[in-house]
Design an enzyme around this catalytic site. Structure first.
Site, PDB file in Angstrom:
ATOM      1  N   LYS A  94       0.871  -1.076   0.122  1.00  0.00           N
ATOM      2  CA  LYS A  94       0.321   0.102   0.114  1.00  0.00           C
ATOM      3  C   LYS A  94       0.712   1.149  -0.140  1.00  0.00           C
ATOM      4  O   LYS A  94       0.807   2.076  -0.948  1.00  0.00           O
ATOM      5  CB  LYS A  94      -0.914   0.111   1.277  1.00  0.00           C
ATOM      6  CG  LYS A  94      -1.982   1.312   1.439  1.00  0.00           C
ATOM      7  CD  LYS A  94      -2.861   1.172   2.533  1.00  0.00           C
ATOM      8  CE  LYS A  94      -3.678   0.037   2.194  1.00  0.00           C
ATOM      9  NZ  LYS A  94      -4.215  -0.633   3.544  1.00  0.00           N
TER      10      LYS A  94
ATOM     11  N   ARG B 238      -3.520   2.887   8.688  1.00  0.00           N
ATOM     12  CA  ARG B 238      -3.926   1.587   7.722  1.00  0.00           C
ATOM     13  C   ARG B 238      -2.789   0.836   7.603  1.00  0.00           C
ATOM     14  O   ARG B 238      -1.456   1.115   7.406  1.00  0.00           O
ATOM     15  CB  ARG B 238      -4.370   1.881   6.488  1.00  0.00           C
ATOM     16  CG  ARG B 238      -5.741   2.733   6.189  1.00  0.00           C
ATOM     17  CD  ARG B 238      -5.868   3.188   4.912  1.00  0.00           C
ATOM     18  NE  ARG B 238      -6.998   3.973   4.549  1.00  0.00           N
ATOM     19  CZ  ARG B 238      -8.274   3.620   4.191  1.00  0.00           C
ATOM     20  NH1 ARG B 238      -8.550   2.268   4.135  1.00  0.00           N
ATOM     21  NH2 ARG B 238      -9.247   4.466   3.978  1.00  0.00           N
TER      22      ARG B 238
ATOM     23  N   GLY C 148      -8.386  -7.400   4.155  1.00  0.00           N
ATOM     24  CA  GLY C 148      -9.262  -7.645   5.372  1.00  0.00           C
ATOM     25  C   GLY C 148      -8.791  -8.264   6.556  1.00  0.00           C
ATOM     26  O   GLY C 148      -9.411  -8.556   7.496  1.00  0.00           O
TER      27      GLY C 148
ATOM     28  N   MET D 297      -6.150  -7.148   8.367  1.00  0.00           N
ATOM     29  CA  MET D 297      -5.422  -6.371   9.356  1.00  0.00           C
ATOM     30  C   MET D 297      -6.140  -5.251   9.723  1.00  0.00           C
ATOM     31  O   MET D 297      -7.424  -5.149   8.874  1.00  0.00           O
ATOM     32  CB  MET D 297      -3.840  -6.073   9.083  1.00  0.00           C
ATOM     33  CG  MET D 297      -3.050  -7.455   9.153  1.00  0.00           C
ATOM     34  SD  MET D 297      -1.326  -6.958   8.896  1.00  0.00           S
ATOM     35  CE  MET D 297      -1.303  -6.667   7.062  1.00  0.00           C
TER      36      MET D 297
ATOM     37  N   ARG E 278      -3.312  -1.416  -6.285  1.00  0.00           N
ATOM     38  CA  ARG E 278      -2.634  -2.604  -5.974  1.00  0.00           C
ATOM     39  C   ARG E 278      -2.827  -3.760  -7.364  1.00  0.00           C
ATOM     40  O   ARG E 278      -4.003  -3.326  -8.071  1.00  0.00           O
ATOM     41  CB  ARG E 278      -2.741  -3.457  -4.900  1.00  0.00           C
ATOM     42  CG  ARG E 278      -4.175  -3.749  -4.736  1.00  0.00           C
ATOM     43  CD  ARG E 278      -4.728  -4.425  -3.224  1.00  0.00           C
ATOM     44  NE  ARG E 278      -5.974  -4.619  -2.880  1.00  0.00           N
ATOM     45  CZ  ARG E 278      -6.638  -4.641  -1.865  1.00  0.00           C
ATOM     46  NH1 ARG E 278      -5.609  -4.488  -0.888  1.00  0.00           N
ATOM     47  NH2 ARG E 278      -7.930  -4.638  -1.773  1.00  0.00           N
TER      48      ARG E 278
ATOM     49  N   HIS F  28      -4.725 -43.874  -1.743  1.00  0.00           N
ATOM     50  CA  HIS F  28      -4.870 -44.732  -3.099  1.00  0.00           C
ATOM     51  C   HIS F  28      -6.236 -44.281  -3.887  1.00  0.00           C
ATOM     52  O   HIS F  28      -6.070 -43.923  -5.001  1.00  0.00           O
ATOM     53  CB  HIS F  28      -5.271 -46.145  -2.569  1.00  0.00           C
ATOM     54  CG  HIS F  28      -5.594 -47.219  -3.729  1.00  0.00           C
ATOM     55  ND1 HIS F  28      -6.608 -47.238  -4.218  1.00  0.00           N
ATOM     56  CD2 HIS F  28      -4.709 -47.900  -4.457  1.00  0.00           C
ATOM     57  CE1 HIS F  28      -6.687 -48.266  -5.376  1.00  0.00           C
ATOM     58  NE2 HIS F  28      -5.699 -48.748  -5.572  1.00  0.00           N
TER      59      HIS F  28
ATOM     60  N   ARG G 184       6.075 -50.318 -17.967  1.00  0.00           N
ATOM     61  CA  ARG G 184       6.767 -50.913 -16.753  1.00  0.00           C
ATOM     62  C   ARG G 184       6.510 -51.949 -16.145  1.00  0.00           C
ATOM     63  O   ARG G 184       5.195 -52.288 -16.347  1.00  0.00           O
ATOM     64  CB  ARG G 184       6.410 -49.778 -15.428  1.00  0.00           C
ATOM     65  CG  ARG G 184       7.036 -50.238 -14.169  1.00  0.00           C
ATOM     66  CD  ARG G 184       6.808 -49.273 -13.131  1.00  0.00           C
ATOM     67  NE  ARG G 184       5.252 -49.455 -12.900  1.00  0.00           N
ATOM     68  CZ  ARG G 184       4.569 -48.669 -11.881  1.00  0.00           C
ATOM     69  NH1 ARG G 184       5.312 -47.780 -11.222  1.00  0.00           N
ATOM     70  NH2 ARG G 184       3.612 -48.981 -11.505  1.00  0.00           N
TER      71      ARG G 184
ATOM     72  N   GLU H 291      13.383 -45.308  -7.761  1.00  0.00           N
ATOM     73  CA  GLU H 291      12.148 -45.025  -6.732  1.00  0.00           C
ATOM     74  C   GLU H 291      12.502 -45.587  -5.227  1.00  0.00           C
ATOM     75  O   GLU H 291      11.838 -45.410  -4.375  1.00  0.00           O
ATOM     76  CB  GLU H 291      10.749 -45.875  -7.030  1.00  0.00           C
ATOM     77  CG  GLU H 291      11.205 -47.213  -7.534  1.00  0.00           C
ATOM     78  CD  GLU H 291       9.735 -47.940  -8.166  1.00  0.00           C
ATOM     79  OE1 GLU H 291       8.479 -47.482  -7.713  1.00  0.00           O
ATOM     80  OE2 GLU H 291       9.876 -48.626  -9.044  1.00  0.00           O
TER      81      GLU H 291
ATOM     82  N   SER I 203      13.680 -43.134 -15.247  1.00  0.00           N
ATOM     83  CA  SER I 203      12.271 -42.463 -14.933  1.00  0.00           C
ATOM     84  C   SER I 203      12.208 -42.220 -13.171  1.00  0.00           C
ATOM     85  O   SER I 203      12.065 -43.526 -12.677  1.00  0.00           O
ATOM     86  CB  SER I 203      11.045 -43.401 -15.522  1.00  0.00           C
ATOM     87  OG  SER I 203       9.785 -42.583 -15.353  1.00  0.00           O
TER      88      SER I 203
ATOM     89  N   THR J 259       8.516 -40.816  -8.180  1.00  0.00           N
ATOM     90  CA  THR J 259       8.608 -40.017  -6.989  1.00  0.00           C
ATOM     91  C   THR J 259       7.504 -40.535  -5.757  1.00  0.00           C
ATOM     92  O   THR J 259       7.761 -40.128  -4.753  1.00  0.00           O
ATOM     93  CB  THR J 259       8.391 -38.547  -7.062  1.00  0.00           C
ATOM     94  OG1 THR J 259       7.004 -38.575  -8.028  1.00  0.00           O
ATOM     95  CG2 THR J 259       9.401 -37.959  -8.148  1.00  0.00           C
TER      96      THR J 259
ATOM     97  N   CYS K  34       7.570 -39.985 -13.448  1.00  0.00           N
ATOM     98  CA  CYS K  34       6.466 -40.464 -13.792  1.00  0.00           C
ATOM     99  C   CYS K  34       5.289 -40.735 -12.435  1.00  0.00           C
ATOM    100  O   CYS K  34       4.325 -41.398 -12.433  1.00  0.00           O
ATOM    101  CB  CYS K  34       6.353 -41.572 -14.529  1.00  0.00           C
ATOM    102  SG  CYS K  34       7.137 -42.855 -13.851  1.00  0.00           S
TER     103      CYS K  34
ATOM    104  N   TYR L 158      11.409 -35.119 -19.599  1.00  0.00           N
ATOM    105  CA  TYR L 158      10.018 -34.851 -19.682  1.00  0.00           C
ATOM    106  C   TYR L 158       9.214 -35.485 -18.222  1.00  0.00           C
ATOM    107  O   TYR L 158      10.116 -36.204 -17.145  1.00  0.00           O
ATOM    108  CB  TYR L 158       9.485 -36.155 -20.826  1.00  0.00           C
ATOM    109  CG  TYR L 158       9.857 -37.802 -20.385  1.00  0.00           C
ATOM    110  CD1 TYR L 158       8.748 -38.418 -19.516  1.00  0.00           C
ATOM    111  CD2 TYR L 158      10.876 -38.235 -20.828  1.00  0.00           C
ATOM    112  CE1 TYR L 158       9.100 -39.676 -19.043  1.00  0.00           C
ATOM    113  CE2 TYR L 158      11.114 -39.590 -20.619  1.00  0.00           C
ATOM    114  CZ  TYR L 158      10.109 -40.364 -19.407  1.00  0.00           C
ATOM    115  OH  TYR L 158      10.585 -41.775 -19.142  1.00  0.00           O
TER     116      TYR L 158
END
Length: 922
Positions: free
Chosen positions: A23, A92, A101, A103, A335, A451, A650, A784, A803, A806, A871, A891
């Site tokens: 502000k 302010r 809104g 504070m 803003r 799952h 796979r 993995e 690959s 994760t 993947c 990729y």
């Protein structure tokens, strides 16, 4: 150089937002631009941080404030808290990042009893007492901590006594009476009253705004928005200007463009004879901004001119607060405005078209989360309709159907043409047929990466998980809520996966025109309107699912930005898919291949017992032959759909127990038969014994992946032969199949060496048997396990690609089961602040991400040019994609519905890495 504690508006600029808050920096910028901004100054975030550390204002701050007020008196020709035309100020908050809104604000600071009585004799008394009642109420709530309900009660009583509906209708006598009631209530509630020293009002208001940085609502907002707690807020002190002086005054909020639709026309609300809080609190009905042209034509023309100036200067949507005081326009704040996802795309595309911003800037002004919200269908919920239960929004979309409580019933009813919603306490691999058959899935347990959530997102099914207020009773064929409501099998329900809500009855579904309009070819699978994939023609014209004109505008904007993302992307997007319709749909949406075809998904449902027979019966040649025949058909369809693009298959990866019967269930069945005197089939005890032999205490870390394939190489043989045969058959038709084989759960190079040798032997023998000279498929490895990441240089000596899985890499790195953690403690971790985010939803960069970086570096050091993909579930998460792109992967491979999201994010990642940010032009 010492960091300043106070900066006048005339000495600041927008680049000082860290110090002056958003502000203060923008008020300084508008002052520099010559816009009509009231005089003022900003107390910096440095002062706030010291106040929060010590509980006191910095020693020198009071002197600086007094000097700044004296300067205000000189520039305005008024005296603070004195005279017939006194200087009153607003106090302010103004943080670095907008927290609307959250504070506090105190207006009309400096007004006292004596001054109010004096002014009421010389000015409109109603105006004077209206200002005073605002000061008393704001000061009472913000500084003294009086509950808002106290003021609400007092106000209601006075309004009733004067027979009016709002404070705006009170005359001077009523407003004065309201001030008296407020003052008595303040003393009764807090033991304190409004100070009659203007300087005491000012300093205590500054302290209160500082303190509001740590209010519960501000903390919650920052936690949700990812804003650091350490920043603190600035405080702006500004000369009061008044929109409540009569019919030629008023206040408004406006935007340089429509923040809901993106339309390139100013948009806003105006309220005559009002201060700014009246516009936003809904106490009175506002009028559209266009009405200001009739009410105050000069002010309206000036405002439009200033909006144009600001938008061109900031090169973005500008949100402005303004006041008209006796027909004179004042600009109180600007803003960069918040906007809806649809408006974000429309504005970004339009501003690039206008030359206001570059195509790169347009791309980084939108993100994958916004796009994802545009891709999913949603309900038209009637006003006043409350959900039966709420849970976690695990997979967005809107689905309505009849409730069912087991997988078999879901499949049967769907086969009969009925839309169904599958209710489960939690799901397992055995529920996959039911999930596929269902429009939506609801589970009492599980989190955003359970799952049910992962599978539902993967297949584009709407899903709500973790509904703690729900007890699912499969035997009774019903689900009961803690409030006593019951959902019985066959009851109609509606599931909102975007909001995480379940409603009784079938609500009307509004499909997403954006999702239906994105495919770039005619090769699409049948659309599912309940999951946001209903087809829409170009710009929404001439289709059975007619889009509105605005839908067409949004669709054009999304297409434009996706096309630019594709041009800028250094990373490709593939899809996780096992069926030809999924593959075709994903290819039409821009996927450049299949990064993960999970063979276990091709063996669930009725096919599951084939794997059981192979494992438990050493003479199951017919089962193996059936697996190979089914795989051949599946691979032919899949490779045909992805002709000319890579398809990574796979080999079997899931824990063995997912393919075997539960030994406890078998034991119960044997006991039941024996207890009733019935004949126990000869095969049942031997089946129970064999299943017990294979039982594991921790299946997730047991016989699965490459380990299972080492124990049962015949499962490898069946899939490799089928894959090579399918590719050979399609090549003979003149197509260009590009199959690849991925070995899962490898922890040591010796495992990979043995598996690779076996795969290549089978592939080459199959080619010889077919009379083909096609080369064997490339063989890669799935990273993995932490050990695989750390020994990536060894694995790269044999693997032709990596690959990263994760999901499992997160589980094994954190040492926690995805489903169990989410069901038990992970939610508590998140809400208590132990974890900033769920590591199964957004990649943990410090731990799992570091393993990815190590594997990338070591793998490519051993094999330059090594192809790298991702993947896991994180490959569809926008924040994770940005990180993974920076790691240097080639990729990402995600579920079909998230392909457009991933396309957008990989393009954005490239631009962001080059240093272009969404805030560069602000």
């Amino acid at each position: 150089m010492t960091t300043p504690l106070l900066v006048p508006f005339s000495h600041g600029e927008r680049g000082m937002a860290d110090l002056l808050g958003g502000k203060g920096a923008n008020l300084a910028e508008m002052t520099r631009l010559g816009l009509p901004v009231p005089h003022g100054f900003t107390i910096t975030t440095e002062a706030c941080r010291e106040y929060l550390r010590t509980g006191h204002r910095p020693e020198e701050l009071d002197g600086l404030v007094r000097g700044a007020v004296v300067a205000l008196e000189r520039s305005t020709g008024r005296t603070f808290g004195e005279g017939d035309q006194p200087l009153l100020v607003s106090v302010r908050s103004g943080a670095r990042f907008s927290m609307p809104g959250m504070m506090e604000t105190v207006l009309d600071v400096g007004l006292t009893d004596a001054l109010a009585e004096r002014l009421a004799q010389r000015q409109d008394p109603r105006f004077v007492w209206d200002c005073y009642r605002r000061l008393v109420e704001m000061y009472g709530r913000t500084v003294l901590g009086a509950p808002a309900t106290v003021f609400d009660t007092m106000r209601s009583e006075v309004l009733a006594a004067h027979d009016v509906a709002s404070a705006a209708e009170l005359d001077a006598t009523g407003l004065r009476a309201l001030v008296r009631r407020y003052r008595r209530a303040l003393v009764a509630e807090t033991g304190e009253d409004l100070p009659q020293d203007p300087w005491a009002q000012l300093t205590s208001s500054i302290d209160a705004v500082f303190s509001s940085w740590n209010s519960p609502r501000a903390r919650l907002y920052r936690s949700h928005e990812g804003i650091p707690d350490t920043l603190g807020t600035a405080v702006t002190v500004m000369q009061m200007v008044y929109g409540n002086t009569g019919p030629h005054s008023g206040s408004g909020v406006c935007f340089s463009r429509n923040p809901a639709t993106g339309d390139a026309a100013p948009y806003g609300d105006y309220l005559t004879d009002a201060q700014g809080e009246d516009v936003v609190n809904g106490s009175r009905a506002t009028v559209p901004l266009a009405r200001l042209a009739d009410l105050e034509p000069t002010a309206h023309r000036e405002l439009l001119s200033h909006l144009s100036t600001l938008e061109k200067h900031y090169r973005d949507l500008c949100d402005v607060e303004f006041t008209v005081e006796d027909s004179r326009l004042w600009m109180l704040q600007t803003r960069v405005g918040k906007r809806s996802p649809a408006a974000a795309f429309v504005m970004a595309a339009d501003m690039a078209e206008e030359g206001l911003i570059t195509e790169d800037e347009a791309l980084v002004r939108v993100d994958g989360n916004q796009l994802e919200s545009l891709l999913h269908a949603r309900f038209d919920v009637p006003e006043g309709t409350s959900p039966l239960v709420t849970g976690l929004p695990a997979s967005p979309g809107a689905g309505a159907g009849t409730a069912v409580f087991d997988s078999a019933t879901a499949v049967a009813r769907r086969a009969a043409g009925e839309d169904v919603v599958l209710f489960r306490t939690e799901t397992s691999a055995e529920d996959l047929p039911g999930i596929l058959a269902a429009i939506a899935v609801v589970t009492a347990r599980g989190g955003l990466a359970s799952h049910a959530a992962v599978v539902a997102r993967g297949f584009g099914r709407t899903c709500v998980t973790g509904v703690s207020d729900l007890v699912v009773d499969e035997d009774a064929r019903e689900a009961r809520t803690t409030s006593g409501q019951v959902v019985r099998e066959g009851d109609l329900v509606s599931v909102d996966g975007t909001a995480g809500a379940v409603y009784a009855g079938a609500l009307a579904v509004r499909p997403s025109p954006v999702a239906g309009g994105l495919p770039t070819s005619d090769t699409t699978s049948p659309a599912l309107s309940t999951t946001g994939t209903a087809p829409v023609g170009d710009e929404g014209a001439g289709t059975t699912s007619q889009a509105t004109t605005h839908d067409g505008v949004v669709l054009r904007a999304v297409r434009r930005l996706l096309a630019h993302a594709d041009q800028r992307a250094a990373v490709k997007v593939r899809v996780n898919a096992e069926t030809a319709p999924e593959a075709a749909e994903a290819r039409a949406a821009g996927a450049t291949g299949i990064g993960l075809c999970r063979t276990e998904h091709m063996l669930l449902g009725e096919r599951r017992e084939l794997v059981e027979r192979v494992v438990l019966d050493s003479h199951a040649d017919d089962a193996l032959a059936r697996i190979e025949a089914l795989a051949l058909d599946d691979f032919v369809d899949l490779l045909r759909a992805m002709d000319g693009l890579p398809v990574v298959v796979r080999l079997l990866d899931p824990p063995l127990h997912e393919f075997l019967p539960d030994p406890t269930d078998l034991a119960v069945e044997v006991a039941r038969l024996e207890a009733t005197g019935a004949v126990v089939p000869d095969a049942l005890p031997s089946r129970l014994e064999a299943t017990r032999r294979w039982a594991e205490a921790n299946p997730m870390l047991g016989l699965r992946g490459v380990r299972l394939l080492t124990v049962h190489p015949e499962l490898v043989d069946a899939h490799v032969r089928a894959l090579v045969t399918a590719a050979t058959r399609l090549a003979a038709e003149g197509l260009d199949p590009r199959p690849e084989v991925m070995v899962p759960l490898v922890s040591d190079v010796a495992e990979l060496a043995a598996a690779r040798e076996h795969i290549l032997e089978v592939a080459e023998q199959t080619s010889r048997d077919l009379g083909s000279d096609r080369p064997a498929p490339r063989v890669g490895v799935m990273i993995e396990l932490p050990r695989a990441a750390l020994t990536a240089d060894d694995l790269a000596g044999l693997a032709e690609f990596f690959s990263f899985g994760t999901n499992d890499l997160t589980q094994t790195t954190w040492g926690m089961s995805r489903d169990d953690a989410q069901a038990s403690f992970l939610t508590s971790y998140a809400t208590s602040g132990l974890l900033p985010e769920d590591p199964f939803v957004t990649l943990d960069q410090r731990g799992v991400g570091e393993l990815v970086r190590i594997a990338v570096d070591r793998g490519r050091a051993a094999r330059p040019g090594l192809e790298l993909g991702v993947c896991g579930e994180h490959a569809g998460d926008p924040a994770s994609i940005r990180f993974l792109t920076g790691c240097g992967v080639d990729y990402v491979s995600c579920s079909p519905p998230r392909v457009p999201v991933a396309r957008l994010e990989v393009g954005r990642a490239t631009v962001l890495q080059e240093g272009v940010s969404a805030s560069d032009s602000r």
